[in-house]
Design an enzyme around this catalytic site. Structure first.
Site, PDB file in Angstrom:
ATOM      1  N   CYS A 175      84.517  59.523  32.720  1.00 48.72           N
ATOM      2  CA  CYS A 175      83.532  58.921  33.632  1.00 48.72           C
ATOM      3  C   CYS A 175      82.431  59.904  33.991  1.00 48.72           C
ATOM      4  O   CYS A 175      81.321  59.499  34.306  1.00 48.72           O
ATOM      5  CB  CYS A 175      84.234  58.418  34.890  1.00 48.72           C
TER       6      CYS A 175
ATOM      7  N   GLU B  59      86.099  54.166  42.624  1.00 47.24           N
ATOM      8  CA  GLU B  59      85.728  55.269  41.736  1.00 47.24           C
ATOM      9  C   GLU B  59      85.208  54.633  40.453  1.00 47.24           C
ATOM     10  O   GLU B  59      85.986  54.237  39.595  1.00 47.24           O
ATOM     11  CB  GLU B  59      86.962  56.153  41.462  1.00 47.24           C
TER      12      GLU B  59
HETATM   13  P1  NAD Z   1      88.008  48.146  34.054  1.00 44.97           P
HETATM   14  O1  NAD Z   1      87.234  47.984  35.297  1.00 44.97           O
HETATM   15  O2  NAD Z   1      87.879  47.133  32.978  1.00 44.97           O
HETATM   16  O3  NAD Z   1      89.589  48.212  34.362  1.00 44.97           O
HETATM   17  C1  NAD Z   1      90.138  48.996  35.385  1.00 44.97           C
HETATM   18  C2  NAD Z   1      91.372  48.334  35.957  1.00 44.97           C
HETATM   19  O4  NAD Z   1      91.013  47.077  36.518  1.00 44.97           O
HETATM   20  C3  NAD Z   1      92.489  48.069  34.956  1.00 44.97           C
HETATM   21  O5  NAD Z   1      93.711  48.413  35.564  1.00 44.97           O
HETATM   22  C4  NAD Z   1      92.406  46.581  34.717  1.00 44.97           C
HETATM   23  O6  NAD Z   1      93.669  45.995  34.461  1.00 44.97           O
HETATM   24  C5  NAD Z   1      91.859  46.047  36.018  1.00 44.97           C
HETATM   25  N1  NAD Z   1      91.020  44.852  35.834  1.00 44.97           N
HETATM   26  C6  NAD Z   1      90.186  44.587  34.796  1.00 44.97           C
HETATM   27  N2  NAD Z   1      89.553  43.412  34.990  1.00 44.97           N
HETATM   28  C7  NAD Z   1      89.990  42.936  36.170  1.00 44.97           C
HETATM   29  C8  NAD Z   1      89.703  41.755  36.929  1.00 44.97           C
HETATM   30  N3  NAD Z   1      88.843  40.840  36.495  1.00 44.97           N
HETATM   31  N4  NAD Z   1      90.327  41.591  38.105  1.00 44.97           N
HETATM   32  C9  NAD Z   1      91.205  42.494  38.546  1.00 44.97           C
HETATM   33  N5  NAD Z   1      91.505  43.632  37.882  1.00 44.97           N
HETATM   34  C10 NAD Z   1      90.927  43.847  36.713  1.00 44.97           C
HETATM   35  O7  NAD Z   1      87.628  49.586  33.564  1.00 44.97           O
HETATM   36  P2  NAD Z   1      87.963  50.259  32.197  1.00 44.97           P
HETATM   37  O8  NAD Z   1      87.138  49.680  31.110  1.00 44.97           O
HETATM   38  O9  NAD Z   1      89.423  50.269  32.044  1.00 44.97           O
HETATM   39  O10 NAD Z   1      87.468  51.756  32.504  1.00 44.97           O
HETATM   40  C11 NAD Z   1      86.211  52.225  32.172  1.00 44.97           C
HETATM   41  C12 NAD Z   1      85.346  52.362  33.396  1.00 44.97           C
HETATM   42  O11 NAD Z   1      85.985  53.129  34.390  1.00 44.97           O
HETATM   43  C13 NAD Z   1      84.057  53.089  33.093  1.00 44.97           C
HETATM   44  O12 NAD Z   1      83.011  52.453  33.781  1.00 44.97           O
HETATM   45  C14 NAD Z   1      84.293  54.472  33.659  1.00 44.97           C
HETATM   46  O13 NAD Z   1      83.123  55.182  33.990  1.00 44.97           O
HETATM   47  C15 NAD Z   1      85.110  54.159  34.854  1.00 44.97           C
HETATM   48  N6  NAD Z   1      85.885  55.308  35.289  1.00 44.97           N
HETATM   49  C16 NAD Z   1      85.633  55.883  36.488  1.00 44.97           C
HETATM   50  C17 NAD Z   1      86.341  56.997  36.887  1.00 44.97           C
HETATM   51  C18 NAD Z   1      86.086  57.675  38.199  1.00 44.97           C
HETATM   52  O14 NAD Z   1      86.922  58.478  38.599  1.00 44.97           O
HETATM   53  N7  NAD Z   1      84.994  57.409  38.883  1.00 44.97           N
HETATM   54  C19 NAD Z   1      87.329  57.518  36.059  1.00 44.97           C
HETATM   55  C20 NAD Z   1      87.564  56.903  34.840  1.00 44.97           C
HETATM   56  C21 NAD Z   1      86.852  55.797  34.456  1.00 44.97           C
END
Ligand code: NAD
Length: 483
Positions: free
Chosen positions: A252, A218
């Site tokens: 998002c 997602e």
């Molecule tokens: P992110 O990808 O940085 O982090 C998400 C999760 O991944 C966190 O739990 C984090 O600890 C983990 N993570 C981060 N880096 C990692 C790595 N290198 N290896 C393993 N795990 C890792 O995202 P964010 O900045 O927290 O969220 C924002 C993004 O999420 C935006 O792009 C937004 O559009 C998207 N989003 C999507 C939805 C949806 O339902 N489609 C909902 C909310 C947010």
């Protein structure tokens, strides 16, 4: 659990093994097991409504009313929907056997996949962790939940409450950031459900590939909105402003940017300014209904996006890092190659680009990554049809934005760069279950004798009749399909 060290891999593997044994014991096949867990999850939310609301407000800077409306209520509604339909959605689905296979029967059975890893993000920290969790419970799976490190109060609270309400044999919570998640992803899960950014989605999918584990991604991206001169500009602007500035633009499915036709431009810009004032007052900084940017890093990122856009700020623009305040801001005519127009904004800044007509807007959207959502504000049927035919997106809203996430029965998910897989309600149950094809045939009479070797001439002739589709003209296949 927190902190990744040499022994964490073992610890995580032990956690996954214990959760898998719950599923392999067969206990989770029982619908009452699932109902009991879903009920407990619902109780967790109602018993702790206030602490959860305060925790989200504290971590994300979101108004309390928003937390109740856009997080807690949505999870409770999701649970109620799953409970009300559990029996129907998990029932075996009969499939008609072709006559040549009779006697016999065929059906699709939904089986628990096993242990699901739910990795979540910070912007809706309760909703985006617990809605997938509810789907997994309804499917008879057990769960390792990994909330975001950017919402430590919420994560700590849920790490305490979830095992207490659901049982340590049903859910384990791992808190922490990149090191912990990296370590966790070395374990073999039966499904990984990830919500977050595209770059991290790729990391997650690569790790899952090592174990051939299926994934739901997602993700986000730049969701466009389009407005032309056929609509009531005031209503369209109110809907765009509401969708954009809820949670300070950190949704998002918020409209990322607005495409407006030349003839509608001035009226729409004025209406956007009016809607912002109507919702948040003349000084939005004082409004109790405007959220804050999650942290100083994101605040600086947004201010940089604004200052490098090459556009003209026509509404807002004020900011205050200490408070993580950024005014609801409208920027017109930004450079299309600027970071503001190439990166996901995820904050309270709305760029507005002018297009000659709907055809140019369709081409603009179709020429970029497939977004998670697309919003079209027009009264013209041909324009609606042009967007439906000429673009692709996870969801499409005509005359409204954001609403798709809260409509029971609509799947939620992206396409292409905005993700893969879908969930909510029945789609969660289907996504997080294994679809097992089950055929059964009595041993007598042995009607399969025809396909056993050897193949004398009479069997080959009969076989050819069985293989009739191979010889059937295409026109007959069409008519069969329409019957
Ligand atoms: P992110 O990808 O940085 O982090 C998400 C999760 O991944 C966190 O739990 C984090 O600890 C983990 N993570 C981060 N880096 C990692 C790595 N290198 N290896 C393993 N795990 C890792 O995202 P964010 O900045 O927290 O969220 C924002 C993004 O999420 C935006 O792009 C937004 O559009 C998207 N989003 C999507 C939805 C949806 O339902 N489609 C909902 C909310 C947010």
């Amino acid at each position: 659990m927190s902190g990744a060290g040499p022994r964490d891999e073992q610890r995580y593997a032990g956690l996954v093994a214990a959760l898998r044994s719950t599923v392999s014991s067969g206990a989770t096949l029982d619908l009452d097991w699932r109902r009991q867990r879903l009920g407990a999850l619902r109780r967790l939310l109602t018993d702790h409504e206030t602490p959860l609301t305060e925790a989200v407000s504290r971590d994300v800077g979101k108004p309390a009313a928003e937390v109740r409306l856009t997080e807690l209520s949505l999870v409770v509604r999701e649970i109620d929907d799953l409970l009300a339909n559990l029996e129907r959605w998990t029932a075996p689905r009969r499939v008609r056997l072709p006559a040549v296979y009779l006697p016999g029967r065929a059906e699709v059975q939904l089986r628990p996949k096993g242990v699901v890893l739910v990795i979540s993000t910070w912007n809706y920290p309760v909703l985006l962790l617990l809605a997938p969790l509810a789907g997994a419970l309804a499917a008879g799976d057990t769960v390792v939940a990994k909330p975001s490190e950017l919402t430590p109060t919420v994560s700590g609270l849920l790490a305490d409450l979830l095992p207490r309400y659901l049982g340590a044999d049903t859910v384990g919570v791992v808190t922490g950031g990149v090191p912990e998640t990296t370590e966790l992803l070395r374990c073999r899960f039966d499904h990984v459900f990830f919500t977050g950014s595209g770059p991290v989605g790729r990391v997650v999918m690569r790790a899952a590939a090592e174990h051939l584990t299926p994934v739901t991604l997602e993700l986000g991206g730049k969701s466009p909105a389009f407005v032309d001169g056929t609509v009531d500009a005031a209503v369209a602007a109110r809907r765009v402003v509401w969708a954009k500035f809820t949670n300070a633009g950190q949704s998002c499915i918020a409209p990322d940017y607005l495409l407006v036709t030349r003839e509608a431009r001035e009226e729409v810009l004025a209406a956007l300014g009016a809607a912002i004032t109507e919702f948040f007052g003349a000084d939005p900084r004082r409004s109790p209904d405007l959220g804050r940017v999650v942290n100083a890093d994101h605040h600086r990122r947004l201010v940089d996006l604004l200052s490098s856009s090459g556009g003209r700020v026509v509404v807002g623009g004020g900011h205050e890092e200490d408070e993580r305040y950024l005014a609801p801001t409208v920027v017109v005519d930004p450079d299309v190659d600027s970071p503001l127009m190439t990166e996901e904004i995820f904050g309270p800044v709305l760029p507005v680009l002018t297009v000659a007509d709907a055809a140019q807007a369709v081409a603009f959207v179709a020429g970029r990554d497939q977004p998670l959502a697309l919003y079209v504000f027009t009264e013209d049927d041909a324009t609606r049809a042009a967007f439906e035919r000429g673009t692709s997106s996870g969801a499409l809203g005509h005359g409204v934005a954001l609403m798709q996430i809260s409509v029971p029965g609509l799947p939620f998910g992206g396409v292409g760069a905005s993700g893969m897989g879908r969930y909510h309600g029945r789609d969660s149950v289907e996504e997080l279950s294994h679809h097992r094809s089950v055929v059964s045939k009595p041993l007598r009479p042995d009607t399969l004798a025809l396909v056993y070797p050897p193949f004398p001439a009479w069997k080959r002739a009969a076989g050819m009749r069985l293989l009739a589709p191979l010889r059937r003209p295409l026109a007959r296949a069409w008519t069969r399909g329409r019957r």
